[in-house]
Design a protein around this motif. Structure first.
Motif, PDB file in Angstrom:
ATOM      1  N   ASP A 143      75.075  41.753  42.991  1.00 42.32           N
ATOM      2  CA  ASP A 143      73.943  42.602  43.360  1.00 42.32           C
ATOM      3  C   ASP A 143      74.063  43.959  42.663  1.00 42.32           C
ATOM      4  O   ASP A 143      74.987  44.189  41.869  1.00 42.32           O
ATOM      5  CB  ASP A 143      73.849  42.760  44.885  1.00 42.32           C
ATOM      6  N   ASP A 144      73.124  44.849  42.934  1.00 40.67           N
ATOM      7  CA  ASP A 144      73.102  46.148  42.258  1.00 40.67           C
ATOM      8  C   ASP A 144      74.340  46.981  42.556  1.00 40.67           C
ATOM      9  O   ASP A 144      74.728  47.840  41.757  1.00 40.67           O
ATOM     10  CB  ASP A 144      71.855  46.932  42.666  1.00 40.67           C
ATOM     11  N   ASN A 145      74.975  46.750  43.710  1.00 36.28           N
ATOM     12  CA  ASN A 145      76.178  47.508  44.069  1.00 36.28           C
ATOM     13  C   ASN A 145      77.442  46.932  43.443  1.00 36.28           C
ATOM     14  O   ASN A 145      78.510  47.535  43.544  1.00 36.28           O
ATOM     15  CB  ASN A 145      76.346  47.544  45.587  1.00 36.28           C
ATOM     16  N   LEU A 186      83.423  45.537  51.623  1.00 34.22           N
ATOM     17  CA  LEU A 186      83.833  46.895  51.270  1.00 34.22           C
ATOM     18  C   LEU A 186      85.347  47.028  51.204  1.00 34.22           C
ATOM     19  O   LEU A 186      85.880  47.706  50.311  1.00 34.22           O
ATOM     20  CB  LEU A 186      83.259  47.883  52.292  1.00 34.22           C
ATOM     21  N   CYS A 189      86.548  45.683  47.991  1.00 38.45           N
ATOM     22  CA  CYS A 189      86.118  46.552  46.893  1.00 38.45           C
ATOM     23  C   CYS A 189      87.056  47.746  46.736  1.00 38.45           C
ATOM     24  O   CYS A 189      87.490  48.073  45.628  1.00 38.45           O
ATOM     25  CB  CYS A 189      84.691  47.025  47.145  1.00 38.45           C
ATOM     26  N   ASP A 244      85.127  54.469  44.872  1.00 39.84           N
ATOM     27  CA  ASP A 244      83.681  54.248  44.795  1.00 39.84           C
ATOM     28  C   ASP A 244      83.300  53.033  45.638  1.00 39.84           C
ATOM     29  O   ASP A 244      83.671  51.903  45.298  1.00 39.84           O
ATOM     30  CB  ASP A 244      83.270  54.023  43.341  1.00 39.84           C
ATOM     31  N   LYS A 246      80.430  51.691  45.917  1.00 39.23           N
ATOM     32  CA  LYS A 246      79.380  50.914  45.253  1.00 39.23           C
ATOM     33  C   LYS A 246      79.537  51.066  43.739  1.00 39.23           C
ATOM     34  O   LYS A 246      78.783  51.795  43.090  1.00 39.23           O
ATOM     35  CB  LYS A 246      77.993  51.388  45.698  1.00 39.23           C
ATOM     36  N   LEU A 249      76.478  50.813  41.078  1.00 37.70           N
ATOM     37  CA  LEU A 249      75.372  51.764  41.002  1.00 37.70           C
ATOM     38  C   LEU A 249      75.512  52.767  39.868  1.00 37.70           C
ATOM     39  O   LEU A 249      74.567  53.492  39.566  1.00 37.70           O
ATOM     40  CB  LEU A 249      75.239  52.520  42.329  1.00 37.70           C
TER      41      LEU A 249
END
Length: 466
Positions: A143-145, A186, A189, A244, A246, A249
């Motif tokens: 996805d965008d993140n 998260l 990540c 970070d 995300k 982004l």
């Protein structure tokens, strides 16, 4: 009671929205870029419209005449034969001046790569392996993140590979730059980004298991679970904030870049504010004189009716664009008059202002001011703002009071109070409300909490330092 039919004659007045009036209202609401596109469409639809080069003569500024200030609703009838005749007699011949245009490099600026392009570029230089096609599939589903929203089992089924191969492909993706992409949550990540922190403490991976408590400011609970001092938990939390959440982004996607073209530019020259309506993107329009012969045809013919219809439409469009320019200029002049202190000294001097104030100032209806300022930007010595920024509401006192306060002024005072507080004993929302009241800014605790959230400032527990 006697029933029957009869004829009655009576006069009534009512507002009729003619197509011309609708067009004028539409043009008034358009921004500079939208108006430019609208004019391009009209040039394609109306053969009598043409673009004109800007005159080489420098005309002196004159006061608007009675003709220019005629209401938009009034029908504009023109004797087109006299119009073309006058244009020919008064026409001044100019030699075309060819200006050598300097080479511009704007069209050659490359777009920033998207996350997909960035990751695929790294994959294609990897050693060929069985998991490479699966890794490409994973990258295409991020996805965008930068997170992976599907499970490994789904990936294995879709690509017809074993679960182990899917795991190897995901491990390959998670080694790519930026670190953190390909994570499924998260915690994963942030854990993937730990190598970015040199010599990170051994307690840091354990802290990532308590992200919900960390976000809620429950540091005492984390300290008790990890059996470390609370100040140590806060030090670890500061390290986590460097990561970070995300990572995807940071890369642009299609259509992410949006440019703001101001509709009005205000410049300060020798202590005086000069207002310029930015219509450089809108082509200069004129009437194509090729169709003048059609006006000499007998009245009632289809050709003459068509030309007259298009001539009236073209003239109304030109007049509506000019009316929009004059309205924008008047509104901007009134705003400059009201907000001169802000333009000179900054946000603390922003005065309360409403649409009604501007409408009364320039002698139009509030709806006209609303349409003229909707979705438009104004460039000032203080930066570029939306027009609605200047319509700041007043709190407490009347808007004509010299000491009246705007919401922006209260937010600025709130930020100053929080920045000067003792981090070991931060102010509560009620304390902040009391301090603002002492500064003659009386607002409730709930309003303080609302403004604090809008400023992106954490609550007391999030600001406290140990």
């Amino acid at each position: 009671m006697r029933l029957g039919y009869g004829l009655n004659l009576e006069q009534t007045q009512k507002l009729i929205m003619t197509p011309e009036l609708r067009q004028a209202i539409t043009i008034l609401q358009l921004s500079a870029l939208e108006l430019s596109m609208y004019v391009e469409e009209q040039l394609l639809e109306n053969p009598l419209l043409e673009t004109q080069e800007e005159s080489l003569d420098i005309k002196e500024d004159v006061e608007p005449t009675v003709e220019e200030e005629r209401p938009v609703e009034e029908k504009w009838e023109v004797d087109w034969q006299d119009y073309f005749h006058d244009q020919d007699e008064n026409r001044i011949r100019h030699e075309r001046v060819v200006v050598e245009e300097k080479q511009r490099f704007d069209p050659f600026i490359a777009a920033s790569p998207t996350l997909l392009e960035h990751l695929l570029g790294q994959l294609h230089v990897q050693k060929i392996s069985a998991s490479l096609p699966v890794a490409e599939y994973i990258v295409g589903n991020l996805d965008d993140n930068g997170f992976l929203p599907i499970t490994l089992k789904d990936i294995a089924n879709e690509t017809n590979v074993s679960l182990k191969t899917a795991e190897e492909a995901l491990a390959l993706v998670q080694t790519l730059d930026p670190l953190g992409v390909g994570a499924r949550n998260l915690e994963e990540c942030l854990r993937l980004q730990l190598p970015l922190l040199p010599d990170y403490p051994p307690e840091l991976p354990e802290l990532l298991k308590y992200l919900e408590d960390l976000a809620a400011g429950r540091l005492q609970r984390i300290a008790h679970a990890l059996k470390i001092p609370i100040y140590r938990v806060q030090e670890l939390a500061d390290l986590v904030r460097k990561l970070d959440p995300k990572p995807g982004l940071s890369f642009s996607g299609p259509g992410d870049v949006r440019y703001v073209v101001p509709d009005v530019v205000i410049e300060e020259i020798e202590g005086e504010f000069i207002i310029l309506v930015n219509d450089i993107t809108v082509p200069r329009l004129g009437i194509n004189k090729v169709y003048r012969e059609a006006l000499s045809l007998e009245e009632g013919t289809d050709t003459r009716k068509f030309v007259e219809q298009k001539l009236n439409a073209a003239s109304w469009l030109i007049r509506s664009i000019e009316q929009r320019r004059l309205t924008l200029y008047k509104v901007s002049s009134a705003i400059v008059k009201w907000q001169t202190e802000f333009l000179r000294y900054g946000i603390r001097h922003l005065r309360p202002l409403t649409l009604r104030d501007i409408a009364e100032e320039i002698g139009v209806h509030e709806s006209t001011v609303s349409r003229a300022t909707a979705h438009k930007y104004i460039q000032t010595p203080r930066g570029i703002f939306e027009f609605k920024f200047f319509f700041a509401s007043s709190l407490g006192r009347g808007r004509n009071n010299a000491n009246s306060i705007t919401t922006e002024g209260i937010k600025l005072a709130l930020r100053d109070l929080i920045s000067s507080e003792n981090p070991k004993s931060p102010y509560s929302d009620q304390k902040l409300a009391d301090l603002l009241k002492a500064k003659d800014m009386e607002i409730s605790r709930r309003t303080v909490a609302k403004y604090r959230d809008e400023l992106g400032i954490a609550a007391t527990t999030g600001r406290k330092r140990y």
